[in-house]
Design a protein around this motif. Sequence first.
Motif, mmCIF file in Angstrom:
data_model
loop_
_atom_site.group_PDB
_atom_site.id
_atom_site.type_symbol
_atom_site.label_atom_id
_atom_site.label_comp_id
_atom_site.label_asym_id
_atom_site.label_seq_id
_atom_site.Cartn_x
_atom_site.Cartn_y
_atom_site.Cartn_z
ATOM 1 N N ILE B 183 0.883 -1.165 0.000
ATOM 2 C CA ILE B 183 0.000 0.000 0.000
ATOM 3 C C ILE B 183 0.918 1.212 0.000
ATOM 4 C CG2 ILE B 183 -1.633 1.366 1.361
ATOM 5 C CD1 ILE B 183 -2.814 -1.181 2.450
ATOM 6 N N CYS B 194 -1.974 6.157 0.028
ATOM 7 C CA CYS B 194 -3.164 5.725 0.774
ATOM 8 C C CYS B 194 -3.878 6.908 1.413
ATOM 9 C CB CYS B 194 -2.732 4.723 1.844
ATOM 10 S SG CYS B 194 -4.029 4.289 3.003
ATOM 11 N N GLN B 195 -5.185 6.968 1.240
ATOM 12 C CA GLN B 195 -6.001 8.044 1.814
ATOM 13 C C GLN B 195 -6.706 7.609 3.093
ATOM 14 O OE1 GLN B 195 -5.908 11.158 0.062
ATOM 15 N NE2 GLN B 195 -4.239 9.953 -0.828
ATOM 16 N N GLN B 196 -6.321 6.420 3.614
ATOM 17 C CA GLN B 196 -6.892 5.934 4.879
ATOM 18 C C GLN B 196 -8.424 5.832 4.807
ATOM 19 O OE1 GLN B 196 -4.973 4.886 7.432
ATOM 20 N NE2 GLN B 196 -2.995 5.575 6.631
ATOM 21 N N THR B 197 -8.873 5.269 3.713
ATOM 22 C CA THR B 197 -10.317 5.138 3.488
ATOM 23 C C THR B 197 -10.942 4.034 4.331
ATOM 24 O OG1 THR B 197 -9.723 5.599 1.215
ATOM 25 C CG2 THR B 197 -12.007 5.112 1.620
ATOM 26 N N GLY B 198 -10.148 2.968 4.519
ATOM 27 C CA GLY B 198 -10.620 1.908 5.397
ATOM 28 C C GLY B 198 -11.416 0.813 4.715
ATOM 29 N N PHE B 199 -11.395 0.756 3.380
ATOM 30 C CA PHE B 199 -12.120 -0.327 2.705
ATOM 31 C C PHE B 199 -11.173 -1.149 1.830
ATOM 32 C CE2 PHE B 199 -15.613 2.330 4.028
ATOM 33 C CZ PHE B 199 -16.619 1.409 4.329
ATOM 34 N N CYS B 200 -10.012 -1.477 2.395
ATOM 35 C CA CYS B 200 -9.026 -2.233 1.619
ATOM 36 C C CYS B 200 -9.601 -3.573 1.142
ATOM 37 C CB CYS B 200 -7.774 -2.494 2.443
ATOM 38 S SG CYS B 200 -7.092 -1.047 3.262
ATOM 39 N N CYS B 204 -9.470 -1.167 -3.503
ATOM 40 C CA CYS B 204 -9.042 0.191 -3.144
ATOM 41 C C CYS B 204 -9.448 1.149 -4.246
ATOM 42 C CB CYS B 204 -7.528 0.223 -2.951
ATOM 43 S SG CYS B 204 -6.920 1.870 -2.570
ATOM 44 N N TRP B 206 -8.752 4.153 -4.586
ATOM 45 C CA TRP B 206 -7.706 5.116 -4.945
ATOM 46 C C TRP B 206 -6.587 4.438 -5.742
ATOM 47 C CZ3 TRP B 206 -9.032 9.964 -3.556
ATOM 48 C CH2 TRP B 206 -9.928 10.115 -2.487
ATOM 49 N N ALA B 208 -4.325 2.848 -4.326
ATOM 50 C CA ALA B 208 -3.131 2.967 -3.481
ATOM 51 C C ALA B 208 -2.567 1.600 -3.105
ATOM 52 C CB ALA B 208 -3.470 3.756 -2.212
ATOM 53 N N LYS B 209 -3.434 0.624 -3.063
ATOM 54 C CA LYS B 209 -3.032 -0.756 -2.759
ATOM 55 C C LYS B 209 -2.735 -1.463 -4.075
ATOM 56 C CE LYS B 209 -6.196 -3.923 -2.212
ATOM 57 N NZ LYS B 209 -7.422 -4.574 -1.697
ATOM 58 N N GLY B 322 -9.124 4.127 8.437
ATOM 59 C CA GLY B 322 -7.742 3.869 8.045
ATOM 60 C C GLY B 322 -7.520 2.461 7.545
ATOM 61 N N THR B 323 -6.277 2.155 7.197
ATOM 62 C CA THR B 323 -5.966 0.878 6.557
ATOM 63 C C THR B 323 -6.477 -0.289 7.391
ATOM 64 O OG1 THR B 323 -3.735 1.272 7.376
ATOM 65 C CG2 THR B 323 -4.035 1.390 5.029
HETATM 66 S S1 SF4 Z 1 -8.635 1.154 0.570
HETATM 67 FE FE1 SF4 Z 1 -7.000 0.784 2.011
HETATM 68 S S2 SF4 Z 1 -5.169 1.130 0.818
HETATM 69 FE FE2 SF4 Z 1 -6.808 2.064 -0.309
HETATM 70 S S3 SF4 Z 1 -6.735 4.179 0.347
HETATM 71 FE FE3 SF4 Z 1 -8.188 3.054 1.599
HETATM 72 S S4 SF4 Z 1 -7.085 2.493 3.419
HETATM 73 FE FE4 SF4 Z 1 -5.614 3.036 1.849
#
Ligand code: SF4
Lengths: 174, 523
Positions: B183, B194-200, B204, B206, B208-209, B322-323
Amino acid sequence: MIETRPRKGLTRRALLSRSMAAGASLVVGAGFVAGSDAAWALETQALRPETMATLIQMARDIYPHDHLADEYYAIAVKGYDTAEAAEGIEAGIAGLNAAAQGKGHADYLGISWERDRVDILRSMEDSAFFQQIRGGLVTGLYNQKAVWPLFGYEGESFSQGGYIDRGFDDINWL
Amino acid sequence: MAAPFDLSDDTVIVVIGTGAGGGVLSNELAQRGVSVVALEAGGRYLPEDYVNDEWESFGQLAWLDPRTTSGDWRVARDFSGLPAWIVKAVGGTTTHWAGASIRFQDHEWKAATTYGPVQGANLLDWPIGAEEMAPWYDLAEKKLGVTRTNDIPGLPGCNNYKVFEAGAKALGYKEVHTGRMAINSQDYDGRLACQQTGFCFQGCKWGAKWSAAYTDIPRGEATGNLEVRERAHVARILHDDAGKVTGVEYFDADGNLQMQKARAVCVAGNSFESPRLLLNSASSMFPDGLANSSGQVGRNYMRHMTGSVYGVFDKPVKMWRGTTMAGIIQDEARHDPSRGFVGGYELETLALGLPFMAAFLDPGSWGREFTTALDSYENMAGMWIVGEDMPQETNRVTLNHEVQDQYGLPVANVHFSDHPNDIAMRNHAYRQGIAVYEAVGATRTFPTPPYPSTHNLGTNRMSENPRDGVVNKWGQTHDIANLFVSDGSQFTTGAAENPTLTIVALAIRQADHIAGELSRGNL
Ligand code: SF4
Ligand SMILES: Cc1cc2nc3c(=O)[nH]c(=O)nc-3n(C[C@H](O)[C@H](O)[C@H](O)COP(=O)(O)OP(=O)(O)OC[C@H]3O[C@@H](n4cnc5c(N)ncnc54)[C@H](O)[C@@H]3O)c2cc1C
């Protein structure tokens, strides 16, 4: 469509005048179940309203959250109010009432203490009927977006840019 | 010839499945100029399609074709039709995965030698070792952009991590950090931080992962050497009278049976579908299924020793922010039989949303003991346990001829029972996990049972001796020279670490080998 909001034109007084108390916080009338505060009402199609009221109480007794209004439990079980499901549900609730009567109560809704209702549920927890209702509630109740905030859960976050600037690391008591 | 390829083109390599193994292999072959047709049972979903909603995403991406279960694992009771939580989509389970990317410890390549005989376990050393794998791990870490490698900084710690770290330090644990994660902690390889969205676990949005869906797959396609056919479910691998593989039969998006010829076939459908496909390809020449002269196809199924610990505190944690997997404790990963078991385990933070927490905290339970736990959802912290489980011959994938999928093919039955070593390790891990949270004031803790398997390994294992396993050290089947296995089912043993970095490293290495064999005229 089943309304879980007060029916148009139905005032609290009108609603209460047309219904009977069913359990602690529910009222039952001709073709509907409602909250005793008249905040919501559910018209029944295939199920008897008494059956629906008992089902709502049963749902609460399975997953009791004192901060959740009955409305959410009603939404969670209203999917059983169909021609296909009704027969099985009526039979299951009849069994529940029979068990209550076996313990000297008028019916399941007539049992005042949660503890005594739960004893009856425990005695039938391996039955297909109980497992159907319990299993359905796992998503029926907890996957309602409207209940999430009542547990603090914030749901979707992408549209708000995630939590990078909204407190992903804001814990302050460690 | 450039993609798209003809069904009758028998010069192509067919790759079955496009996840961590197959997706990477396809791209790495394409980069080396090899023509590849990748057949993927699922559809194509990209970040704009992913949804921040646990059940909706599950319905969009998860493998929901029927499977059956047996054995004494609790999953067989609570989720009898869902032995695994894995993905059916281009990119495979790399859309769902959390991104934890750690190398095996050196001794874990030699489990039989290191641990000695363990009763009831079918332990074996890998035919490869740490030294041989090191350069391939280097390439895998670069591809995935793993944090804390190659000078990439670690991710910042979220609330769930901070609780975990404070507890770990209070207990005296030393190896605690925000993990080696695929990530991005900073922009990398054309993808955002990573934008700390919390739905890894939901894909993702974004990018980011790392996921093969939007990295390796499009890059392979851009070479003109890779054609990915989505919604193409392979039913059977075909062979000629000489016992060489000649192609595959698959159902296309419209449900029509097609036949694609091939020079070689690489199976990468994850550890249930890969053995199922070999078994479903039985013929008069190979009545027990392809590549199964050892009888090991489908056996030695491993799922990692897992479980979770959730702790409730008197103040909010908000773990969902968050992650999803935001940190690790590695102190227990060592092999130290004085703890009462061989092998080791990692503790990694984990957060579930309310809907999944309700489903997985204690499946089947109800009443106030359960609901008061959820009432404290906001004050919960969570961690996941992942440790080495013992390969057992009787834990296995077989064909269930009583149940058929939408194509009329017998489904996989997954039989699993814990080994006593798994149970001893899980109990130790529960105690340590609980201690971590109690050290920072947890008022209540939950030793939560394993979820449907996310790590699925071992059902076509690698062995030096053809008698002991299905594939050799290149993932090439012992029995058929132009048939390869390219996913986690190759694992000889599972080690304590999350498997994907190793699956990716093996896929890069296999691509290099296959390309080399092609240019040497050996394939
Ligand atoms: S889905 Fe996970 S890896 Fe992607 S931005 Fe959100 S917290 Fe980060
Ligand atoms: C929620 C979750 C979190 C995870 N977190 C981590 C983590 O943090 N770290 C880690 O290392 N691992 C993690 N994993 C595990 C990781 O995702 C898997 O180990 C990895 O993706 C397995 O790779 P694979 O190639 O074996 O299979 P997959 O990635 O599952 O790919 C297999 C593909 O094959 C396709 N397929 C199957 N059968 C057929 C057929 N007959 N015809 C055509 N196509 C077929 C499938 O549709 C699928 O797309 C996680 C998994 C899950 C579910």
